[in-house]
Design an enzyme around this catalytic site. Structure first.
Site, PDB file in Angstrom:
ATOM      1  N   LEU A 148       0.853  -1.201   0.000  1.00 13.43           N
ATOM      2  CA  LEU A 148       0.000   0.000   0.000  1.00 13.43           C
ATOM      3  C   LEU A 148       0.881   1.239   0.000  1.00 13.43           C
ATOM      4  CD1 LEU A 148      -3.223  -0.473   2.155  1.00 13.43           C
ATOM      5  CD2 LEU A 148      -2.956  -0.232  -0.311  1.00 13.43           C
ATOM      6  N   HIS A 149       1.344   1.600  -1.183  1.00 12.24           N
ATOM      7  CA  HIS A 149       2.324   2.677  -1.319  1.00 12.24           C
ATOM      8  C   HIS A 149       1.814   4.015  -0.760  1.00 12.24           C
ATOM      9  CE1 HIS A 149       4.438   0.038  -4.192  1.00 12.24           C
ATOM     10  NE2 HIS A 149       3.326  -0.067  -4.865  1.00 12.24           N
ATOM     11  N   ASP A 150       0.793   4.570  -1.386  1.00 11.15           N
ATOM     12  CA  ASP A 150       0.422   5.959  -1.133  1.00 11.15           C
ATOM     13  C   ASP A 150      -0.143   6.239   0.262  1.00 11.15           C
ATOM     14  OD1 ASP A 150      -0.649   6.410  -4.591  1.00 11.15           O
ATOM     15  OD2 ASP A 150       1.325   6.569  -3.660  1.00 11.15           O
TER      16      ASP A 150
END
Ligand code: RIB
Ligand code: CA
Length: 313
Positions: A242-244
């Site tokens: 879950l990058h952002d």
């Protein structure tokens, strides 16, 4: 403590969507002044539409959403439908937005907001290619000293690249824009793949989203179910990174993260390493330390925060 005024610049993207939802679920910490869409994961026509879809999913038709730049400064647009699907928000079936898109260009909104608000009170949160931010900084250089901080998802060093062997997608799409931002002198907090690849949505964490038993919880579970197939196949990982949402979580609970204040430069010459974030992690050079480069996360704490907050929507 008063909530922090932010602008989210974004290219939704399932992980962008979760980052926006986390921000909207955290009014005590975050005062979202507006969302500016940029071309990235999918073309601008879709990223601006997806940003509005997410706001309506959260019941927040009041959020001002702006369309920004539809292509990188100098290079052709590279998109990532192979990761995010043709809509950019594949997974859940969500209705088309009915809230209006603002008439003003996203770059002008960024400039006007920074000119209006007191110096040091507005934080820019960048979740996609840095085209909008770089254009604003170029068109109105005086805003640089007024920006409190830029917190961005982008880059990679020990984790190497995800769109080329050396580059992470957001930086690769517009390396010239990234160079402008990284040389702007604005305080930077960088969330590279080095940390976001430690924020994996395991099956238990997806189940926790579903257990929220709300339209938001269900949509997030369906987004991550779709989004994870690419990374599981490529990295053999146990879920989607879950990058952002790491950007939004840093605003809410910075002690979930650990990093190092170092020099980071952007490759903009060699096609072989185009868009690489050259991170001087060991302090070998005397180049200015322009970024807090995050390398570690309390993943359990991150997902506890995320799940608890999403349940508020
Ligand atoms: O490399 C990951 C980044 O590229 C994330 O922001 C994702 O949404 C895509 O924009
Ligand atoms: Ca993104």
């Amino acid at each position: 403590m008063a909530p922090r005024k932010i602008i989210i610049d974004t290219d939704p993207g399932q992980d962008d969507a979760v980052a926006i939802l986390l921000a909207l679920a955290s009014p005590d910490e975050i005062d979202l002044l507006g969302i500016t869409a940029v071309a990235g994961n999918v073309p601008l026509a879709l990223t601006q539409k997806n940003a509005r879809i997410v706001c309506e999913l959260a019941g927040r038709r009041d959020v001002a959403v702006f369309a920004g730049c539809d292509r990188p400064l100098n290079r052709p647009l590279v998109t990532a439908e192979h990761v995010h699907g043709k809509t950019g928000l594949d997974g859940p079936t969500l209705p088309d937005p009915t809230m209006t898109l603002q008439d003003q260009h996203g770059v002008d909104f960024i400039i006007d907001t920074l000119r209006r608000e007191p110096a040091g009170t507005v934080t820019l949160c960048a979740l996609g290619p840095l085209t909008n931010l770089a254009t604003a900084l170029t068109r109105a250089p005086e805003i640089a000293e007024k920006i409190a901080e830029i917190i961005l998802m982008g880059g990679a060093y020990f984790e190497v690249g995800n769109i080329t062997p050396t580059a992470e997608f957001n930086i690769y799409v517009d390396p010239d824009a990234a160079k402008i931002v990284f040389q702007s002198g604005v305080p930077l907090v960088v969330m590279p793949l080095d940390v976001t690849h430690k924020a994996l949505v395991t099956p238990a964490r997806t189940a926790a989203f579903r257990d929220i038993a709300t339209p938001v919880g269900d949509a997030v579970a369906e987004m991550t179910d779709f989004f994870e197939r690419f990374d599981k196949e490529k990295y053999g990982s146990e879920g989607a990174p879950l990058h952002d949402p790491c950007v939004t979580a840093y605003l809410i609970q910075p002690d979930l993260f650990r990093g190092r204040h170092i020099n980071v430069e952007i490759e903009t010459t060699s096609e072989l390493t185009m868009g690489m974030t050259v991170a001087d992690w060991w302090g070998i050079t005397d180049r200015p330390k322009n970024a807090l480069f995050i390398g570690d996360i309390d993943a359990g704490g991150f997902f506890d925060l995320l799940t608890t907050r999403l349940a508020r929507l």
